[in-house]
Design an enzyme around this catalytic site. Structure first.
Site, PDB file in Angstrom:
ATOM      1  N   HIS A  49     -17.570  10.707  72.812  1.00 24.59           N
ATOM      2  CA  HIS A  49     -16.639   9.813  72.116  1.00 24.59           C
ATOM      3  C   HIS A  49     -17.379   9.264  70.889  1.00 24.59           C
ATOM      4  O   HIS A  49     -18.607   9.161  70.898  1.00 24.59           O
ATOM      5  CB  HIS A  49     -16.304   8.680  73.102  1.00 24.59           C
ATOM      6  CG  HIS A  49     -15.228   7.744  72.657  1.00 24.59           C
ATOM      7  ND1 HIS A  49     -15.452   6.742  71.749  1.00 24.59           N
ATOM      8  CD2 HIS A  49     -13.923   7.652  73.015  1.00 24.59           C
ATOM      9  CE1 HIS A  49     -14.323   6.060  71.569  1.00 24.59           C
ATOM     10  NE2 HIS A  49     -13.379   6.593  72.323  1.00 24.59           N
ATOM     11  N   CYS A  57     -10.717   9.989  69.507  1.00 27.03           N
ATOM     12  CA  CYS A  57     -12.067   9.576  69.110  1.00 27.03           C
ATOM     13  C   CYS A  57     -13.103  10.647  69.402  1.00 27.03           C
ATOM     14  O   CYS A  57     -14.270  10.339  69.685  1.00 27.03           O
ATOM     15  CB  CYS A  57     -12.475   8.254  69.762  1.00 27.03           C
ATOM     16  SG  CYS A  57     -11.373   6.912  69.332  1.00 27.03           S
ATOM     17  N   LYS A 113     -10.669  -0.160  81.177  1.00 29.31           N
ATOM     18  CA  LYS A 113     -10.245   1.131  81.714  1.00 29.31           C
ATOM     19  C   LYS A 113     -10.336   1.133  83.242  1.00 29.31           C
ATOM     20  O   LYS A 113      -9.993   2.109  83.894  1.00 29.31           O
ATOM     21  CB  LYS A 113     -11.123   2.250  81.148  1.00 29.31           C
ATOM     22  CG  LYS A 113     -10.970   2.456  79.636  1.00 29.31           C
ATOM     23  CD  LYS A 113     -11.750   3.679  79.197  1.00 29.31           C
ATOM     24  CE  LYS A 113     -12.176   3.651  77.746  1.00 29.31           C
ATOM     25  NZ  LYS A 113     -11.124   3.789  76.759  1.00 29.31           N
ATOM     26  N   ASP A 116     -22.551   7.397  78.997  1.00 25.50           N
ATOM     27  CA  ASP A 116     -21.302   6.734  78.631  1.00 25.50           C
ATOM     28  C   ASP A 116     -20.372   6.882  79.831  1.00 25.50           C
ATOM     29  O   ASP A 116     -19.833   7.956  80.083  1.00 25.50           O
ATOM     30  CB  ASP A 116     -20.718   7.399  77.385  1.00 25.50           C
ATOM     31  CG  ASP A 116     -19.299   6.916  77.086  1.00 25.50           C
ATOM     32  OD1 ASP A 116     -18.768   6.091  77.865  1.00 25.50           O
ATOM     33  OD2 ASP A 116     -18.709   7.378  76.091  1.00 25.50           O
ATOM     34  N   GLN A 135     -15.188   6.771  81.241  1.00 24.25           N
ATOM     35  CA  GLN A 135     -14.232   7.491  82.078  1.00 24.25           C
ATOM     36  C   GLN A 135     -14.785   7.695  83.483  1.00 24.25           C
ATOM     37  O   GLN A 135     -14.020   7.929  84.418  1.00 24.25           O
ATOM     38  CB  GLN A 135     -13.883   8.855  81.467  1.00 24.25           C
ATOM     39  CG  GLN A 135     -13.351   8.788  80.045  1.00 24.25           C
ATOM     40  CD  GLN A 135     -12.059   8.000  79.927  1.00 24.25           C
ATOM     41  OE1 GLN A 135     -11.301   7.856  80.901  1.00 24.25           O
ATOM     42  NE2 GLN A 135     -11.790   7.466  78.758  1.00 24.25           N
TER      43      GLN A 135
END
Lengths: 157, 406
Positions: B121, B362, B224, B198, B201
Site C-alpha cells: 500500500h 492505494c 479496519k 503492514d 489487512q
C-alpha cells in the site's frame, strides 16, 4: 438517482467507440490530465492554425465510460472552432455541470447541445463529476499552457 | 455470538441505501462499527470523560485505567510479550511513518537499501520515499509471481548486504495474498535485518501472535478492525522502542524538561506525545472484546468459506477477471470486467446498495505491474454472507446488461 440518465446511449456509444482517440500529427499544443484518486488519464493534442482556428483536436488516455465519452464528445464538437469560441464553449459546459440547467452558447447547434447535455447526468453523482470535467480542464490547460499536468484533485469542479 | 446473525450487531445495516438493503463489501477500506463500540464512545464522553495520564482527580484516574486496559487487551490479542510494546498512533499510516522516520534517523545512510514488495500500500512506500529524498537510500521491490503472491524466494532474491530493513504487507489489499511472514522474518533475522509488517489487512482477518511471528514492527489500523477511526497501533519489540528516538515531541512524552536539555519518558509514553485519541482507544477495547466473543478461529473459517464461494461464482461469470490467485487468500476479491471501467461498475453496483471500491486502492505500483489503471474490489468482513456475494454477482450482471456485454 437515475442510472439511465447517467449511462445514456450516446454516452455508452462514445465510451465504447471514442472519436478522435489518437494523436494529432504535428500538434502544436498539448496537456496531460490525471485523476490521482481513480487513475484516469487523458492527454489532449491540439493543432491551432495561424488564424487561431482549431484545425484538429484529439486525445489519448484511459478512463471510465463517462470520462472517455466526455473527451470524445468534446473533441467532436470543438473541431473547427476558433480559440475564442472553444473557450466560450468550455466555460459554458463547466458552468452547466456546476450549476446551470442548460447549455446557453449560440456557438453550438441544438443537436450538439443535446449531446453535451447527455453528460449532465453526472450532477447526481458528485464523485463522478470529475470524470466528466477532466478532459475539459485539460483542454483549457493545453490552450493556456498554464500548467503541465492537470490534477483533478486541485480543481474546483 | 452467532456469526450468521452478526449483522444485527451493526446499526448501519438498519439503514437503506437507495432504498435497498446495504450490501457492504468495502471492509478492506474501512469496516463498519458494532453497536458496542459506538455506545462506548457515547458513554465515555457523557459519563467518564477526562484526559489521561496527567491529572490526579477521580475522572482522570478512571480514564487512565480504561486507556491502559485497552493496551493490555491489545497486547493479549496479538500475543505481545509486554504491554509497553503497544504504541497508540493516529493510524497505521502514522505507525509506519514512525518506524521509517526513527529507524531512518538511527540506521539508514546514503546507499542503504530498504526492501519492500510490489504488493505494498502507498503507506508502506511513501514514508520510505521521504528517506530516499532526504538521505539517498535506495528502495527495492520484491516482485510478485503470476498468482499475485510474494514468495520467500522473491524476497531472498532482492536481499543484498546493503538491505537494512524489510517492509512487507501481511495480507495484500488487492490480490488477497497472505505472505509467509514467519519465514520472511526467519530469513531476514538470519541476515540481521529487521522486518516491519503492514498488518492493516492482517489484523482484522488473521490470528496474530507477535511472539510466534517474531517480526520487529507490526502496524495495525483500528478502523479496519471494527474500531473507531483516528486510531492505529504500532507493535514494536521493546528493544527497538528503547533504542529508537521519539517520533513527535510534546506533552506526555517527556521525563524532565530544562532550558539546557530534555529527557524523554519511559515506554510507552515516549511515543505518545500530546493528547491521544482517548475515546477511540477506550472504545477499541470493545472491538477486541467483540472479536474475542465471536472468536478469531470462527471469523477465519467464516471468511474463508465466503472467499471461496465468491471466487467460485465470479469465476463462473463470463467477462469477470479475478486479480490474483494466491494459494492462501484472505478477505478481498479484486476484479476487472473487459469493457466496463471499475468506476462505472462501482456506480452501477451502488444503485443496488452494493458498496465496493474502485480505483487503484492505494497500490499504483501493483496496478502498473498488472498493466491495469484500476480495478474493482469487493472486500469482506464478519457481517457478510453468501447472500451478499450473490447480490454482488447479480449487480455485476446488471452492469453487463447496461453495457451490453454477454
Amino acid at each position: 438517482m437515475n442510472l439511465k440518465e447517467l449511462y445514456q446511449e450516446i454516452i455508452l456509444d462514445h465510451g465504447k467507440n471514442p472519436r478522435n482517440l489518437r494523436k494529432t500529427e504535428n500538434f502544436n499544443k498539448d496537456a496531460k490530465g490525471h485523476n490521482p484518486l481513480c487513475g484516469d488519464k487523458v492527454h489532449i493534442f491540439l493543432k491551432l492554425n495561424d488564424n487561431k482556428k482549431l484545425e484538429d483536436i484529439s486525445f489519448e488516455g484511459q478512463g471510465c465510460a463517462i470520462s472517455m465519452a466526455s473527451a470524445s464528445i468534446m473533441t467532436d464538437l470543438l473541431k473547427g472552432k476558433e480559440e475564442k469560441e472553444v473557450k466560450e464553449i468550455v466555460n459554458d459546459f463547466l458552468e452547466m455541470i456546476k450549476e446551470k440547467d442548460e447549455i446557453n452558447t449560440n456557438l453550438l447547434k441544438d443537436d450538439e447541445k443535446t449531446k453535451l447535455m447527455c453528460l449532465s447526468g453526472v450532477k447526481q453523482y458528485p464523485m463522478r463529476v470529475k470524470c466528466a470535467t477532466l478532459s475539459w480542464h485539460t483542454l483549457t490547460s493545453a490552450i493556456e499552457k498554464s500548467q503541465n499536468e492537470i490534477n483533478s484533485e486541485s480543481l474546483e469542479v | 455470538m452467532n456469526i450468521n446473525n452478526i449483522k444485527k450487531e451493526f446499526p448501519i445495516f438498519d439503514n437503506k441505501v437507495h432504498n435497498n438493503d446495504l450490501v457492504y463489501l468495502d471492509s478492506a477500506n474501512s469496516s463498519q462499527k458494532p453497536r458496542v463500540v459506538v455506545d462506548r464512545i457515547y458513554d465515555f464522553y457523557t459519563k467518564e470523560f477526562s484526559n489521561v495520564g496527567r491529572s490526579v482527580h477521580y475522572l482522570a484516574v478512571a480514564a487512565t485505567n480504561l486507556y491502559e486496559n485497552t493496551r493490555t487487551s491489545v497486547q493479549k490479542f496479538i500475543n505481545a510479550k509486554d504491554a509497553n510494546e503497544i504504541v497508540f498512533t493516529k493510524g497505521a499510516t502514522e505507525a509506519i511513518n514512525l518506524v521509517a522516520s526513527t529507524f531512518g534517523q538511527n540506521h539508514l545512510k546514503e546507499g542503504d537499501e530498504v526492501l519492500l514488495t510490489e504488493l505494498e500500500h502507498h503507506s508502506n512506500y511513501v514514508p520510505w520515499h521521504y528517506l530516499r529524498k532526504s538521505k539517498g537510500i535506495k528502495i527495492e521491490f520484491a516482485e510478485i509471481n503470476e498468482d499475485g503472491e510474494i514468495t520467500l524466494e522473491s524476497i531472498e532474491k532482492k536481499i543484498t548486504p546493503k538491505t537494512k530493513i524489510i517492509g512487507v504487507t501481511h495480507l495484500s489489499n488487492v490480490t488477497g495474498a497472505i505472505l509467509p511472514i514467519k519465514e520472511i522474518v526467519q530469513l531476514a533475522h538470519s541476515k540481521n535485518i529487521p522486518v516491519l509488517v503492514d498488518g492493516c489487512q492482517g489484523a482484522p482477518h488473521l490470528k496474530l501472535d507477535m511472539q510466534d511471528l517474531d517480526c520487529d514492527f507490526y502496524a495495525i489500523s483500528c478502523h479496519k478492525m471494527y474500531g473507531p477511526t483516528g486510531l492505529g497501533i504500532l507493535y514494536a519489540k521493546k528493544t527497538w522502542l528503547e533504542e529508537l528516538p521519539p517520533y513527535q515531541g510534546g506533552g506526555g512524552m517527556i521525563g524532565e524538561v530544562k532550558k539546557e536539555g530534555i529527557t524523554y519518558g519511559d515506554l510507552p509514553n515516549k511515543y505518545e506525545a500530546g493528547t491521544m485519541a482517548t475515546a477511540q482507544v477506550i472504545a477499541f477495547d470493545e472491538s477486541i472484546k467483540f472479536l474475542n466473543k465471536i472468536g478469531m478461529d470462527k471469523i477465519i473459517k467464516h471468511e474463508k468459506e465466503l472467499i471461496e464461494y465468491g471466487q467460485e461464482i465470479l469465476r463462473k461469470n463470463n467477462s469477470v477477471k479475478l486479480i490474483g490467485n494466491p494459494k492462501t487468500k484472505g478477505s478481498v476479491l479484486s476484479f476487472t470486467i473487459d469493457g466496463i471501467h471499475p468506476h462505472d461498475i462501482a456506480t452501477i453496483l451502488d444503485e443496488d446498495g452494493v458498496a465496493i471500491r474502485a480505483g487503484h486502492h492505494c497500490c499504483q505500483i501493483l496496478h502498473d505491474k498488472l498493466d491495469i489503471a484500476a480495478s474493482a474490489r469487493a472486500s469482506l468482513g464478519v457481517y457478510n454472507s453468501k447472500d451478499d456475494l450473490d447480490k454482488l454477482n447479480s449487480s455485476i450482471n446488471k452492469c453487463k446488461k447496461i453495457f451490453e456485454l454477454k
